[in-house]
Design a protein around this motif. Structure first.
Motif, mmCIF file in Angstrom:
data_model
loop_
_atom_site.group_PDB
_atom_site.id
_atom_site.type_symbol
_atom_site.label_atom_id
_atom_site.label_comp_id
_atom_site.label_asym_id
_atom_site.label_seq_id
_atom_site.Cartn_x
_atom_site.Cartn_y
_atom_site.Cartn_z
ATOM 1 N N GLY A 14 0.827 -1.202 0.000
ATOM 2 C CA GLY A 14 0.000 0.000 0.000
ATOM 3 C C GLY A 14 0.854 1.241 0.000
ATOM 4 N N SER B 38 -5.601 -1.575 7.703
ATOM 5 C CA SER B 38 -5.805 -0.515 6.703
ATOM 6 C C SER B 38 -5.016 0.730 7.074
ATOM 7 N N VAL C 103 -4.404 2.337 3.266
ATOM 8 C CA VAL C 103 -5.521 2.130 2.339
ATOM 9 C C VAL C 103 -6.820 2.306 3.122
ATOM 10 N N LYS C 104 -7.699 3.161 2.635
ATOM 11 C CA LYS C 104 -8.960 3.438 3.326
ATOM 12 C C LYS C 104 -10.006 2.402 2.906
ATOM 13 N N THR D 197 -14.332 0.138 -4.214
ATOM 14 C CA THR D 197 -13.361 -0.001 -3.128
ATOM 15 C C THR D 197 -11.960 0.314 -3.655
ATOM 16 N N PRO D 198 -11.020 0.615 -2.754
ATOM 17 C CA PRO D 198 -9.669 0.902 -3.212
ATOM 18 C C PRO D 198 -8.957 -0.344 -3.722
ATOM 19 N N GLU E 255 -7.316 -2.900 -9.190
ATOM 20 C CA GLU E 255 -7.951 -1.592 -9.286
ATOM 21 C C GLU E 255 -8.957 -1.373 -8.163
ATOM 22 N N GLN E 256 -9.486 -2.466 -7.639
ATOM 23 C CA GLN E 256 -10.420 -2.415 -6.514
ATOM 24 C C GLN E 256 -10.344 -3.744 -5.781
#
Length: 190
Positions: free
Chosen positions: A53, A80, A85-86, A98-99, A113-114
């Protein structure tokens, strides 16, 4: 009638598509089983990957098999913060919006990508258990974890299927707050 369910503590892990498994481990690669999980046909694989991350990384994240239709990293809220990463709280499989994150294996790396989520606490019910207790799929439950640091968890999602075995899944943050371990039991109180 007491509605007691076994507890499974779910540490950080990743589900991968076959395409992503091959990108990370090599063409035609198949996951190998380390140990079976509580849900029929599911297993912890011998294979691990690194997830990277913006603020940090976890070097040995266990892959759960078999391959899935979409790749998804499940972490705790504490995780997280550590990697920057949120991750939103979501039911497994609900990854739209989502992230993403970088994933590195021995044969390559990919950029998801998610798919990074904090898994919503839930109970898997076999259809027969749900019917016996009058519980509907997606119903929100209240569950008591006993012990020295016992607590009540709200908004526990019921997931009902003929392919599930009775088991409650909480993450490591929730387990630590309650002093709970895999193999403990919890009681549905509402």
């Amino acid at each position: 009638m007491s509605k007691t369910v076994p507890v499974g503590v779910s540490a950080r892990h990743i589900h991968l598509t076959q395409e992503h498994i091959e990108a990370l481990f090599g063409q035609g690669y198949q996951l190998t089983e380390f140990k079976p999980l509580s849900q029929p046909g599911q297993f912890a694989a011998n294979e691990t990957v690194a997830v990277i991350g913006p603020k940090g990384e976890f070097a040995k994240v266990r892959i759960l098999g078999p391959a899935r239709p979409a790749s998804q990293l499940e972490i705790s809220r504490t995780d997280s913060f550590a990697i920057g990463v949120k991750a939103p709280v979501r039911e497994s499989g609900n990854i739209d919006g989502t992230p993403g994150i970088k994933v590195k294996g021995p044969a390559g790396e990919i950029e998801l990508e998610q798919g990074v989520i904090v898994a919503a606490r839930h109970i898997h019910f076999h259809t027969s258990d749900a019917e016996k207790w009058g519980i509907q799929d997606k119903q929100l439950l209240k569950v008591r974890l006993g012990g020295e640091r016992g607590l009540v968890l709200e908004n526990v999602i019921a997931r009902v299927s003929d392919s599930f075995a009775l088991d409650m899944h909480i993450d490591t943050d929730e387990a630590n707050a309650a002093g709970a371990s895999t193999g403990d039991t919890a009681e549905i109180i509402d």
